[in-house]
Design a protein around this motif. Structure first.
Motif, mmCIF file in Angstrom:
data_model
loop_
_atom_site.group_PDB
_atom_site.id
_atom_site.type_symbol
_atom_site.label_atom_id
_atom_site.label_comp_id
_atom_site.label_asym_id
_atom_site.label_seq_id
_atom_site.Cartn_x
_atom_site.Cartn_y
_atom_site.Cartn_z
ATOM 1 N N TYR A 1 -5.013 -3.776 -2.663
ATOM 2 C CA TYR A 1 -5.959 -4.891 -2.523
ATOM 3 C C TYR A 1 -6.041 -5.697 -3.821
ATOM 4 O O TYR A 1 -6.000 -6.929 -3.799
ATOM 5 C CB TYR A 1 -7.343 -4.363 -2.152
ATOM 6 C CG TYR A 1 -8.441 -5.392 -2.285
ATOM 7 C CD1 TYR A 1 -8.587 -6.399 -1.329
ATOM 8 C CD2 TYR A 1 -9.301 -5.384 -3.382
ATOM 9 C CE1 TYR A 1 -9.576 -7.363 -1.451
ATOM 10 C CE2 TYR A 1 -10.291 -6.342 -3.516
ATOM 11 C CZ TYR A 1 -10.427 -7.324 -2.555
ATOM 12 O OH TYR A 1 -11.399 -8.279 -2.686
ATOM 13 N N PHE A 2 -6.142 -5.009 -4.947
ATOM 14 C CA PHE A 2 -6.270 -5.709 -6.230
ATOM 15 C C PHE A 2 -4.986 -6.454 -6.597
ATOM 16 O O PHE A 2 -5.039 -7.525 -7.207
ATOM 17 C CB PHE A 2 -6.669 -4.730 -7.333
ATOM 18 C CG PHE A 2 -8.117 -4.329 -7.275
ATOM 19 C CD1 PHE A 2 -9.114 -5.282 -7.386
ATOM 20 C CD2 PHE A 2 -8.483 -3.005 -7.095
ATOM 21 C CE1 PHE A 2 -10.457 -4.925 -7.324
ATOM 22 C CE2 PHE A 2 -9.817 -2.633 -7.022
ATOM 23 C CZ PHE A 2 -10.808 -3.604 -7.138
ATOM 24 N N PHE B 1 -7.039 0.453 -2.410
ATOM 25 C CA PHE B 1 -7.695 -0.365 -3.437
ATOM 26 C C PHE B 1 -6.667 -0.982 -4.387
ATOM 27 O O PHE B 1 -6.781 -2.143 -4.780
ATOM 28 C CB PHE B 1 -8.713 0.463 -4.226
ATOM 29 C CG PHE B 1 -10.032 0.621 -3.533
ATOM 30 C CD1 PHE B 1 -10.715 -0.481 -3.037
ATOM 31 C CD2 PHE B 1 -10.598 1.880 -3.366
ATOM 32 C CE1 PHE B 1 -11.934 -0.343 -2.385
ATOM 33 C CE2 PHE B 1 -11.812 2.029 -2.716
ATOM 34 C CZ PHE B 1 -12.486 0.914 -2.223
ATOM 35 N N SER B 2 -5.650 -0.196 -4.763
ATOM 36 C CA SER B 2 -4.614 -0.700 -5.662
ATOM 37 C C SER B 2 -3.876 -1.877 -5.025
ATOM 38 O O SER B 2 -3.645 -2.904 -5.665
ATOM 39 C CB SER B 2 -3.614 0.413 -6.002
ATOM 40 O OG SER B 2 -4.262 1.478 -6.653
ATOM 41 N N LEU C 1 -7.551 6.091 -0.243
ATOM 42 C CA LEU C 1 -8.441 5.002 -0.656
ATOM 43 C C LEU C 1 -7.957 4.346 -1.946
ATOM 44 O O LEU C 1 -7.995 3.121 -2.082
ATOM 45 C CB LEU C 1 -9.872 5.516 -0.837
ATOM 46 C CG LEU C 1 -10.706 5.667 0.439
ATOM 47 C CD1 LEU C 1 -12.028 6.365 0.131
ATOM 48 C CD2 LEU C 1 -10.968 4.310 1.085
ATOM 49 N N MET C 2 -7.489 5.177 -2.888
ATOM 50 C CA MET C 2 -6.996 4.646 -4.155
ATOM 51 C C MET C 2 -5.754 3.780 -3.939
ATOM 52 O O MET C 2 -5.584 2.751 -4.597
ATOM 53 C CB MET C 2 -6.681 5.787 -5.121
ATOM 54 C CG MET C 2 -7.901 6.503 -5.671
ATOM 55 S SD MET C 2 -9.097 5.406 -6.458
ATOM 56 C CE MET C 2 -8.152 4.784 -7.843
ATOM 57 N N THR D 1 -9.481 10.432 -0.631
ATOM 58 C CA THR D 1 -9.590 9.749 -1.931
ATOM 59 C C THR D 1 -8.242 9.171 -2.333
ATOM 60 O O THR D 1 -8.148 8.045 -2.828
ATOM 61 C CB THR D 1 -10.072 10.728 -3.021
ATOM 62 O OG1 THR D 1 -11.291 11.328 -2.589
ATOM 63 C CG2 THR D 1 -10.305 10.028 -4.341
ATOM 64 N N THR E 1 0.836 -1.211 0.000
ATOM 65 C CA THR E 1 0.000 0.000 0.000
ATOM 66 C C THR E 1 0.864 1.252 0.000
ATOM 67 O O THR E 1 0.610 2.196 -0.755
ATOM 68 C CB THR E 1 -0.930 0.015 1.231
ATOM 69 O OG1 THR E 1 -1.729 -1.167 1.227
ATOM 70 C CG2 THR E 1 -1.857 1.228 1.215
#
Length: 238
Positions: free
Chosen positions: A187-188, A184-185, A180-181, A177, A157
């Motif tokens: 996580y994927f 999410f990155s 969060l991005m 934001t 992260t």
């Protein structure tokens, strides 16, 4: 003796989940510590009060100096010194514009030059690859160890956070934001690593099943004097 062994086994069964939970808690606390250290800079002020006051005073004096210089120029108009100053000042303005253009051309994604850009980018890419590989290994070697995956996730992260900062990807977005991005990155990426590992495990299991079938048929059809030798070959780890 049998009852004693049964009691020991029951105690081990009770202690095992507790040990696993403590191990998980240890990794989570380590992950939180790493995350706190990596993002600690967000909780510090960008500039001290002394610096802010000194800068304010400097800008005020710069403005006052400019006004005073303008008054001197007015008085000096028509003199030889003023003409000399005008000539030098014009050359200075031209060289300044040329220098500013050179600085602009030298910049890479907001960094002063490619060397500084590479200094910031290449280590982060190296760390990102390193932690993705370690995450993959943890899925393969320690599939139930969620704690170590959490730690790898923290560093992945942060690596994405730095990459987005380097390339100014989300500079027009708010901080929540932005964070969060990055989450999410990461996580994927973790999900992708998990799916790749799962696919390889399935493929490996299929190969093992086929080899077991072959081994079964080999044992079934092998001559009796070769049976023990064949069994030893099959028992060898793959």
């Amino acid at each position: 003796m049998t009852e004693q062994r049964q009691t020991i086994r029951e105690q081990e069964k009770i202690q095992r989940p507790m040990t696993n939970n403590l191990k998980l808690l240890k990794y989570i606390l380590l992950g939180i510590l790493f995350a706190s250290l990596l993002y600690a800079f967000e909780f510090f002020e960008k500039s001290s009060e002394e610096y802010i006051l000194a800068k304010k005073e400097y800008l005020e004096m710069k403005s006052a100096n400019k006004e005073a210089l303008t008054d001197v120029k007015k008085v000096a108009i028509g003199t030889t010194q003023y003409e000399k100053y005008t000539s030098v000042n014009n050359d200075y303005k031209k060289s300044t514009e040329k220098y500013k253009e050179a600085i602009k051309q030298e910049k890479v994604f907001g960094f002063d030059n490619f060397q500084i850009f590479a200094f910031n980018l290449f280590p982060i890419i190296s760390l990102l690859i390193y932690f993705i590989l370690n995450l993959y290994k943890s899925f393969k070697n320690e599939p139930k160890n969620l704690g170590i995956k959490f730690i790898h996730g923290v560093f992945i992260t942060f690596a994405f956070f730095k990459l987005f900062w380097i390339f100014k990807t989300f500079q027009d977005f708010s901080k929540p934001t932005y964070y969060l991005m990055t989450i999410f990155s990461a996580y994927f990426v973790a999900l992708g690593v998990y799916l790749i590992n799962r696919q390889q495990v399935r493929r490996s299991n299929k190969i093992k099943k086929k080899l077991l079938k072959v081994s079964y048929h080999a044992l079934k059809n092998v001559k009796e004097e070769k049976l023990e030798e064949m069994a030893k070959v099959i028992e060898k780890p793959m």
